[in-house]
Design an enzyme around this catalytic site. Structure first.
Site, PDB file in Angstrom:
ATOM      1  N   GLU A  42       0.842  -1.203   0.000  1.00 43.26           N
ATOM      2  CA  GLU A  42       0.000   0.000   0.000  1.00 43.26           C
ATOM      3  C   GLU A  42       0.878   1.255   0.000  1.00 43.26           C
ATOM      4  O   GLU A  42       1.955   1.270   0.589  1.00 43.26           O
ATOM      5  CB  GLU A  42      -0.889  -0.019   1.248  1.00 43.26           C
ATOM      6  N   LYS A 113      -9.971   1.749  -2.092  1.00 41.52           N
ATOM      7  CA  LYS A 113     -10.100   1.208  -0.738  1.00 41.52           C
ATOM      8  C   LYS A 113     -11.436   1.612  -0.103  1.00 41.52           C
ATOM      9  O   LYS A 113     -11.777   2.790  -0.019  1.00 41.52           O
ATOM     10  CB  LYS A 113      -8.932   1.701   0.114  1.00 41.52           C
ATOM     11  N   CYS A 154      -5.167  -3.247   2.965  1.00 44.96           N
ATOM     12  CA  CYS A 154      -4.852  -3.014   4.374  1.00 44.96           C
ATOM     13  C   CYS A 154      -6.039  -3.157   5.335  1.00 44.96           C
ATOM     14  O   CYS A 154      -6.433  -4.271   5.661  1.00 44.96           O
ATOM     15  CB  CYS A 154      -4.182  -1.652   4.524  1.00 44.96           C
TER      16      CYS A 154
END
Length: 268
Positions: A42, A113, A154
């Protein structure tokens, strides 16, 4: 079918040129080792002060995505740019976007995300990703000649419904590029990665940043590749580098055939 996949571990600063050079070094090393799929962590291209995020964001296509595309084409690999900050027209915020390129350099899939990290941790780390970043809203899988791949980033790791959604869309392998905090990673990183692999009977590739970025929090490292039985088949605990592992789709089919948990679901 079997193929080699690789995960790159590095720590990014606010120097994009240096970060890109480091990422490219490890991408080339992974390809040299025979990897057909290479995955970056990331925000590999930039980590700095929150107040500067809007200036570091890029259009897609833009300089970083074009370089990743060129590398994928040159090395004839699938390449996941773990995430970059994608600029949003007329907005102070950016998407945290993961980009998957195929061996021709085509952008095969992009994922923004969904879950943003807004926390106040016991070790004093306080983060508000939503202050500078916008939420994504789409569950994304990509069909390739290797397998079907699911995209996450993440903090998404803590939300099993996303991973079940990817499995329902046919994912054989799921990416978790991360900059996972050292504090939470020590307690939760490996258990969560193994759980997502086990419950969805998929391979999980999780490249993480490691150590302390000069202008950001300390990250956990321990980049991993986990098989569909939950076994960690590759790991790099600390420092920069690349790990590789064999992705065996026949083994994946065997696991799903012998323990058909996905077929036994009673609740949507």
């Amino acid at each position: 079918m079997k193929f080699t996949a690789a995960a790159v571990q590095m720590v990014a600063s606010d120097d994009k040129a240096a970060n890109l050079a480091e990422a490219e070094r490890w991408i080339r090393e992974a390809a040299r080792q025979g990897a057909r799929l290479v995955v970056l962590p990331e925000v590999f291209i930039w980590r700095g002060n929150k107040k500067d995020e809007r200036y570091s964001a890029e259009a897609i296509p833009g300089p970083t995505s074009k370089r990743l595309s060129a590398l994928a084409r040159e090395l004839a690999i699938y390449l996941l740019g773990g995430s970059i900050l994608e600029e949003i027209s007329a907005s102070e915020k950016a998407y945290n976007s993961s980009l998957l390129f195929d061996p021709s350099g085509k952008l095969l899939a992009s994922y923004r995300k969904i879950h943003l990290f807004d926390v106040d941790l016991a070790n004093g780390v306080s983060l508000r990703e939503s202050a500078t970043r916008e939420y994504g809203d789409s569950v994304v899988v990509a069909t390739s000649d290797l397998c079907t791949m699911g995209l996450t980033v993440c903090y998404d790791l803590r939300f099993p419904e996303l991973y079940r959604g990817l499995a329902a869309k046919g994912a054989d392998l799921i990416f978790v590029p991360s900059a996972f905090t050292a504090f939470t990673g020590q307690a939760h990183w490996e258990p969560l990665l193994r759980a997502r692999a086990i419950e969805n009977q998929v391979y999980v590739i999780a490249p993480d940043q490691f150590g302390k970025s000069p202008k950001s929090f300390e990250t956990h490292g321990h980049s991993m590749i986990v098989d569909p039985w939950g076994k960690v088949i590759a790991e790099l605990s600390d420092g920069p580098g690349v790990i590789t592992a064999e992705i065996d789709l026949d083994y994946l089919a065997k696991v799903r055939g012998e323990l058909p948990a996905l077929k036994h679901r009673r609740l949507a």
